[in-house]
Motif scaffolding. Structure first.
Motif, short mmCIF file in Angstrom:
data_model
loop_
_atom_site.label_atom_id
_atom_site.label_comp_id
_atom_site.label_asym_id
_atom_site.label_seq_id
_atom_site.Cartn_x
_atom_site.Cartn_y
_atom_site.Cartn_z
N ALA A 196 0.83 -1.21 0.00
CA ALA A 196 0.00 0.00 0.00
C ALA A 196 0.87 1.26 0.00
O ALA A 196 0.59 2.22 -0.73
CB ALA A 196 -0.93 0.00 1.21
N ILE A 197 1.94 1.24 0.79
CA ILE A 197 2.85 2.40 0.85
C ILE A 197 3.50 2.64 -0.51
O ILE A 197 3.56 3.77 -1.00
CB ILE A 197 3.93 2.18 1.93
CG1 ILE A 197 3.28 2.13 3.33
CG2 ILE A 197 4.98 3.29 1.87
CD1 ILE A 197 4.24 1.71 4.43
N ILE A 198 3.97 1.56 -1.14
CA ILE A 198 4.62 1.67 -2.45
C ILE A 198 3.67 2.26 -3.49
O ILE A 198 4.03 3.15 -4.25
CB ILE A 198 5.12 0.29 -2.92
CG1 ILE A 198 6.28 -0.18 -2.04
CG2 ILE A 198 5.57 0.35 -4.38
CD1 ILE A 198 6.71 -1.60 -2.32
N LEU A 199 2.45 1.75 -3.52
CA LEU A 199 1.50 2.20 -4.53
C LEU A 199 1.13 3.67 -4.37
O LEU A 199 0.99 4.40 -5.37
CB LEU A 199 0.23 1.33 -4.48
CG LEU A 199 0.40 -0.12 -4.94
CD1 LEU A 199 -0.90 -0.89 -4.76
CD2 LEU A 199 0.84 -0.18 -6.40
N VAL A 200 1.00 4.13 -3.13
CA VAL A 200 0.64 5.53 -2.90
C VAL A 200 1.78 6.45 -3.38
O VAL A 200 1.54 7.42 -4.12
CB VAL A 200 0.34 5.78 -1.41
CG1 VAL A 200 0.24 7.28 -1.13
CG2 VAL A 200 -0.95 5.09 -1.00
N VAL A 201 3.01 6.14 -2.96
CA VAL A 201 4.15 6.98 -3.35
C VAL A 201 4.38 6.92 -4.86
O VAL A 201 4.65 7.94 -5.51
CB VAL A 201 5.42 6.54 -2.59
CG1 VAL A 201 6.61 7.40 -3.02
CG2 VAL A 201 5.21 6.66 -1.08
N LEU A 202 4.26 5.73 -5.42
CA LEU A 202 4.44 5.56 -6.87
C LEU A 202 3.44 6.40 -7.64
O LEU A 202 3.80 7.10 -8.61
CB LEU A 202 4.29 4.08 -7.23
CG LEU A 202 4.38 3.72 -8.73
CD1 LEU A 202 5.75 4.07 -9.28
CD2 LEU A 202 4.06 2.24 -8.94
N GLY A 203 2.19 6.37 -7.23
CA GLY A 203 1.15 7.14 -7.91
C GLY A 203 1.42 8.63 -7.88
O GLY A 203 1.25 9.33 -8.89
N ILE A 204 1.87 9.14 -6.73
CA ILE A 204 2.16 10.56 -6.59
C ILE A 204 3.24 11.00 -7.57
O ILE A 204 3.14 12.06 -8.20
CB ILE A 204 2.60 10.89 -5.15
CG1 ILE A 204 1.41 10.71 -4.18
CG2 ILE A 204 3.16 12.30 -5.05
CD1 ILE A 204 1.78 10.83 -2.72
N ILE A 205 4.27 10.17 -7.74
CA ILE A 205 5.41 10.56 -8.58
C ILE A 205 5.12 10.39 -10.06
O ILE A 205 5.37 11.31 -10.86
CB ILE A 205 6.67 9.76 -8.18
CG1 ILE A 205 7.08 10.12 -6.75
CG2 ILE A 205 7.81 10.05 -9.15
CD1 ILE A 205 8.24 9.34 -6.22
N ILE A 206 4.58 9.24 -10.47
CA ILE A 206 4.42 9.01 -11.91
C ILE A 206 3.36 9.89 -12.54
O ILE A 206 3.41 10.19 -13.74
CB ILE A 206 4.14 7.52 -12.25
CG1 ILE A 206 2.79 7.07 -11.68
CG2 ILE A 206 5.26 6.65 -11.78
CD1 ILE A 206 2.43 5.65 -12.08
N PHE A 207 2.42 10.39 -11.74
CA PHE A 207 1.43 11.31 -12.30
C PHE A 207 2.00 12.72 -12.45
O PHE A 207 1.33 13.62 -12.93
CB PHE A 207 0.15 11.31 -11.45
CG PHE A 207 -0.79 10.19 -11.78
CD1 PHE A 207 -1.74 10.32 -12.77
CD2 PHE A 207 -0.70 8.99 -11.11
CE1 PHE A 207 -2.60 9.27 -13.09
CE2 PHE A 207 -1.55 7.92 -11.41
CZ PHE A 207 -2.50 8.06 -12.41
N GLY A 208 3.27 12.89 -12.02
CA GLY A 208 3.93 14.19 -12.17
C GLY A 208 4.81 14.29 -13.39
O GLY A 208 5.39 15.34 -13.67
N GLY A 209 4.99 13.18 -14.15
CA GLY A 209 5.76 13.22 -15.39
C GLY A 209 7.26 13.12 -15.19
O GLY A 209 7.76 12.93 -14.09
N ILE A 210 8.02 13.26 -16.29
CA ILE A 210 9.47 13.06 -16.28
C ILE A 210 10.19 14.03 -15.37
O ILE A 210 11.20 13.69 -14.74
CB ILE A 210 10.05 13.15 -17.72
CG1 ILE A 210 11.57 12.92 -17.73
CG2 ILE A 210 9.71 14.48 -18.37
CD1 ILE A 210 12.02 11.61 -17.15
N LYS A 211 9.71 15.27 -15.27
CA LYS A 211 10.39 16.25 -14.40
C LYS A 211 10.38 15.78 -12.95
O LYS A 211 11.38 15.87 -12.24
CB LYS A 211 9.71 17.62 -14.53
CG LYS A 211 9.91 18.30 -15.87
CD LYS A 211 11.33 18.81 -16.02
CE LYS A 211 11.48 19.65 -17.29
NZ LYS A 211 12.83 20.19 -17.44
#
Length: 516
Positions: A196-211
């Motif tokens: 659950a922790i991994i998925l939350v952090v992953l979602g926050i970052i990848i929805f922000g794009g390459i920058k």
């Protein structure tokens, strides 16, 4: 399903692919006159030059994103698997793959820079094998084939390996917790919490794009890599008297391997390519996103990243495991029997267990905690790199369809990678590694064959290297690249950039005859 996966894996990772990887690396090393040695100093210098722009990231950020893909479970669990199945000699073949593969990394990343383009929707730089296969070979179908293979590999097959490693390290530290039934699988509560922790952090970052991905990896990767190497060096120096013996064991076992000569080469090359990704076609995606003055510059930076991955991080892991004796060697003997057994037979080879046990034998519980944290950052940043690769290839497939198709495709690949992270985290390690190997093998076959064909058709990377070395020798302060000068077509970004450079020079010197 597991039997089918192993069958396909065995076909893809036949001796043909192993020797193709080694042969391509040797070929490019000879043709570039061992650029990975000659220009080593220039590689290091380039790490800290160049800046990001509104459309591209800096050379160092591109290196960090590429290292995010290279430095992952292959460096911790992958090295353990190479030793566990191929013997200590497999480490030698990982070194060989890294040394030769650095030249392959230069070639593929330089190609990515030459044939990159601006995204028609976002304006960001996009590039990679799919782009250079279409533009350099004129074979759009081959570019589409690679794009589909990379989306399958990086969106479906590979994320599970990293997620499984993270959760394995987490549960070895925290325990499995209360057993629960999830979709027919018996899963511990602590594994679910970690997921659950991994998925939350992953979602926050990848929805922000390459920058956002580049910013995160720029700080996370160097911090964890340096910390990991420092602790490994402490273990090495605490066993300083054993270092010559360990070197001797690795070298001698490379040719008279305990697990068999073929096993040493096979596991060394397979895990070496999985770890450093040279020739796999993943590194070029980040290389294309960099803002540089000349295509060869990012090629050299990416070649250096192979050294960081294998000669530093993988070697650190190998020396930790071998110097502490925390490993078993399982050959082709019946299940449950070992060629060499130093630790419990139940210890999972395809996991971070050997590395955790080695660290714990010196640092106690603190070492185990550090490995769990290192695995998290190494594997997590690799998942981010996999997402970015999948994103670039979705953009390639949808770039002429329209904004709606692009947005839908990118949203779907985000969801896909999160689902596969969950799937990989909850399944057995051996099964997930086999799926990951299929993804690596598919991309490696397509990319290595493709870049060899490009070499014999046009040789653009050798031309770029000669041009860059000529400018380097001349001591220029501002590097330039004119694709038309070298007969290179279909390089829209550099054609536009060179035109603007010429206009800038003409504006500064309106009487210059060349620009009247």
């Amino acid at each position: 399903m597991e039997g089918l996966v192993n069958l396909v894996n065995g076909i893809i990772w036949s001796p043909a692919l192993i020797y193709l990887c080694l042969g391509a690396g040797l070929f490019y090393s000879i043709m570039t006159r061992f650029v990975q040695v000659r220009l080593f100093g220039e590689m290091v210098r380039l790490l800290f030059t160049g800046k990001s722009s509104a459309d591209g990231i800096s050379s160092f950020q591109a290196l960090a994103v590429a290292l995010a893909g290279r430095v992952g479970m292959g460096n911790i669990a992958g090295v353990a698997a190479a030793i566990g199945f191929g013997g200590p000699g497999a480490v030698f073949w990982m070194w060989v793959v890294a040394f030769l593969g650095a030249s392959t990394a230069y070639v593929e990343s330089t190609l990515a820079q030459i044939y990159k383009e601006r995204d028609v929707i976002t304006g960001e730089y996009r590039g990679g094998p799919a782009y250079y296969f279409e533009r350099a070979l004129g074979q759009k179908w081959y570019g589409i084939l690679f794009a589909i293979a990379s989306i399958l590999a990086c969106g479906m097959f590979l994320p599970g390996v990293q997620a499984n490693g993270v959760l394995s390290a987490f549960t070895q530290l925290m325990g499995e917790g209360t057993t629960m039934n999830v979709a027919g699988l018996e899963v511990g509560s602590m594994r679910l919490i970690g997921l659950a922790i991994i998925l939350v952090v992953l979602g926050i970052i990848i929805f922000g794009g390459i920058k956002r991905i580049a910013t995160f990896t720029e700080y996370a990767v160097p911090f964890m890599a340096v910390g990991y190497i420092v602790l490994a060096l402490i273990i090495m120096f605490s066993n300083f008297s054993l270092i010559p013996d360990i070197f001797g064991l690795i070298i001698s076992d490379a040719f008279t391997a305990q697990a068999g000569f073929g096993a040493a080469i096979g596991w060394g090359v397979k895990r070496g390519i999985y770890s450093n990704e040279a020739g796999q076609g993943t590194g070029p995606h980040a290389a294309a996103a960099a803002e540089v003055q000349h295509p060869s510059q990012q090629g050299l930076v990416q070649a250096f990243s192979v050294y960081v991955d294998t000669l530093l991080v993988c070697s650190a892991t190998a020396f930790m495991i071998l110097s502490t004796g925390m490993y078993n060697i399982q050959g082709t003997l019946p299940e449950g029997q070992f060629i060499l057994q130093n630790v419990a037979a139940t210890t999972e080879i395809n996991s971070p267990a050997f590395t955790q046990m080695a660290m714990e034998s010196v640092y106690g519980t603190t070492g185990n905690v550090f490995i769990a944290v290192a695995v998290f950052f190494f594997a997590f940043t690799t998942i981010l790199a996999y997402y970015y690769i999948a994103e670039v290839n979705v953009a390639y497939l949808t770039r002429f369809i329209g904004r709606g198709a692009n947005k839908t495709g990118l949203f779907l690949v985000k969801i896909l990678i999160m689902v596969m992270v969950a799937y990989g985290a909850l399944n057995s390690a051996g099964y997930i590694w086999a799926i990951g190997d299929i993804g690596v093998g598919l991309m490696a076959w397509l990319n290595i064959v493709g870049i060899l064909v490009i070499f014999f058709v046009a040789r653009p990377t050798l031309t770029m290297l000669k041009d860059y070395e000529a400018q380097l020798k001349a001591g220029v302060t501002r590097y330039t690249f004119d694709p038309a000068k070298f007969g290179i077509k279909n390089a829209p970004y550099w054609e536009e950039r060179h035109l603007k450079e010429q206009q800038r020079i003409a504006a500064q010197d309106p009487l210059n005859k060349e620009h009247r």
